[in-house]
Structure formats: structure tokens, C-alpha cells
Design a protein around this motif. Structure first.
Motif, PDB file in Angstrom:
ATOM      1  N   GLY A 125       0.810  -1.214   0.000  1.00 40.39           N
ATOM      2  CA  GLY A 125       0.000   0.000   0.000  1.00 40.39           C
ATOM      3  C   GLY A 125       0.840   1.259   0.000  1.00 40.39           C
ATOM      4  O   GLY A 125       1.762   1.412  -0.783  1.00 40.39           O
ATOM      5  N   ASP A 126       0.529   2.153   0.954  1.00 42.97           N
ATOM      6  CA  ASP A 126       1.134   3.484   0.956  1.00 42.97           C
ATOM      7  C   ASP A 126       2.304   3.589   1.932  1.00 42.97           C
ATOM      8  O   ASP A 126       2.545   4.639   2.503  1.00 42.97           O
ATOM      9  N   SER A 161       7.099   6.887 -13.515  1.00 38.42           N
ATOM     10  CA  SER A 161       6.025   7.308 -12.596  1.00 38.42           C
ATOM     11  C   SER A 161       5.154   6.154 -12.123  1.00 38.42           C
ATOM     12  O   SER A 161       3.992   6.337 -11.791  1.00 38.42           O
ATOM     13  N   ARG A 162       5.695   4.967 -12.069  1.00 36.83           N
ATOM     14  CA  ARG A 162       4.940   3.821 -11.555  1.00 36.83           C
ATOM     15  C   ARG A 162       5.193   3.645 -10.064  1.00 36.83           C
ATOM     16  O   ARG A 162       4.417   2.999  -9.364  1.00 36.83           O
ATOM     17  N   VAL A 163       6.305   4.219  -9.585  1.00 42.08           N
ATOM     18  CA  VAL A 163       6.664   4.221  -8.165  1.00 42.08           C
ATOM     19  C   VAL A 163       7.160   5.627  -7.861  1.00 42.08           C
ATOM     20  O   VAL A 163       7.727   6.294  -8.728  1.00 42.08           O
ATOM     21  N   TYR A 171      11.043   4.446  -1.141  1.00 43.93           N
ATOM     22  CA  TYR A 171      10.151   4.350  -2.296  1.00 43.93           C
ATOM     23  C   TYR A 171       8.733   4.079  -1.800  1.00 43.93           C
ATOM     24  O   TYR A 171       8.528   3.473  -0.740  1.00 43.93           O
ATOM     25  N   ARG A 172       7.748   4.533  -2.572  1.00 41.94           N
ATOM     26  CA  ARG A 172       6.336   4.371  -2.207  1.00 41.94           C
ATOM     27  C   ARG A 172       5.558   4.091  -3.489  1.00 41.94           C
ATOM     28  O   ARG A 172       5.915   4.554  -4.563  1.00 41.94           O
ATOM     29  N   ALA A 173       4.468   3.350  -3.361  1.00 40.60           N
ATOM     30  CA  ALA A 173       3.627   3.050  -4.527  1.00 40.60           C
ATOM     31  C   ALA A 173       3.187   4.335  -5.192  1.00 40.60           C
ATOM     32  O   ALA A 173       2.882   5.324  -4.510  1.00 40.60           O
ATOM     33  N   GLY A 174       3.176   4.339  -6.514  1.00 40.27           N
ATOM     34  CA  GLY A 174       2.863   5.539  -7.299  1.00 40.27           C
ATOM     35  C   GLY A 174       1.420   5.809  -7.341  1.00 40.27           C
ATOM     36  O   GLY A 174       0.866   6.792  -7.556  1.00 40.27           O
TER      37      GLY A 174
END
Length: 174
Positions: A125-126, A161-163, A171-174
């Protein structure tokens, strides 16, 4: 004075003039000799460096040919299609072609790294995660090479821009 003596006297150069010309020529040749000796030594040093570099390149090329022909190199080199993108589609010939054919039948374990990372981010998730955390979660080795492969893939996903990058090394989900 006879005609012969007269002719001889007209064609003779004074001794002091001819001696001086010889001295000037000798000095000029000596300077040329010194300059050419310096140039020869410099060229010999340069040639020695080129020969040494040539030997190094030949040894490296020989080692790469052996690695490319070796089936044991397959798992490490299978990361290349994922990291090289379109460059992996270039035509391979020679010993590398045989190694590529031998890998074709096996299941790819590293070629799906991008998809595995995206699946991992869908699960977490985030949350902010590090490349090391992603590598561990994917069951990859925790040596610097494996972590750097994950980090490179993460950076590529950031570029598309996928992550998202949420901080230094995070790193975090895009």
C-alpha cells in the motif's frame, strides 16, 4: 698563373668558411639527434603502455567469451533483458548465442523483477520501503549486487512514474 690554377682558385672556398659550415651542420645534426632520441624514448614508453593495455583488453575479452559460453552464467545474465530494455533484443551470435538458447527453455527467475516489485507495492500500500526491504520481501539475496539490481529497477519505475521516491532511499507506490 696558368688557366688551371686560376680556375682552381675561383672554385675554392676559403678554409675558414667551409669549416664554419661544417660546424653549423654538425651542431644542427647533434640537436636533431638529441630531439629524435627524446622522441624515440617517448614513443617507446607509449608503445609499452599500448601493448600492456592491449594485453589487458585481450584477457578481459577472453574471460567474457568464456563466461558467455558457460551455462553457469545464465542466472546472473538473465537480469539483462529486464534492465536493458530494448537493447536485450539485439542479435546475439557466436558462443553467446548457444548460451542464450540453453537458457530459453528454463523458467526465468530474474526477468520478472519489475512485475514482482509492482506486485509487492500493491500489497504494502502506501508505506515507505527501502530497496533492501523489497529485495528481502521478494526472497532475493541481501548482497549488495542483488539490492542494487532492485534499486536500479525501482529507479527505472520512478522514471516512468509507476513508483514514487518519498525520501532518500525510500520508495512508495505511485
Amino acid at each position: 698563373m696558368t688557366t688551371f690554377q686560376h680556375s682552381l682558385k675561383e672554385n675554392m672556398v676559403p678554409a675558414s668558411r667551409s669549416t664554419r659550415d661544417l660546424e653549423v651542420t654538425a651542431e644542427s645534426l647533434q640537436a636533431d639527434l638529441s630531439r629524435l632520441e627524446l622522441q624515440r624514448r617517448a614513443l617507446e614508453r607509449e608503445l609499452a603502455a599500448v601493448v600492456a593495455h592491449l594485453g589487458t583488453v585481450q584477457r578481459a575479452l577472453g574471460a567474457l567469451e568464456v563466461v558467455m559460453a558457460s551455462p553457469a552464467a545464465a542466472p546472473a545474465s538473465e537480469a539483462a533483458p529486464e534492465t536493458a530494455g530494448g537493447a536485450a533484443r539485439r542479435r546475439v551470435t557466436g558462443p553467446a548465442q548457444a548460451a542464450t538458447r540453453s537458457r530459453a527453455g528454463r523458467e526465468r527467475t530474474y526477468g520478472r523483477l519489475t512485475e514482482q516489485i509492482l506486485e509487492y507495492f500493491a500489497q504494502v500500500g502506501d508505506a515507505d520501503v527501502r530497496a533492501r526491504d523489497v529485495a528481502v520481501a521478494l526472497g532475493r539475496a541481501t548482497d549488495s549486487g542483488s539490492i542494487n539490481a532492485v534499486r536500479s529497477t525501482l529507479d527505472r519505475l520512478v522514471g516512468t512514474s509507476r513508483v514514487r521516491r518519498s525520501g532518500r532511499g525510500l520508495y512508495r507506490a505511485g
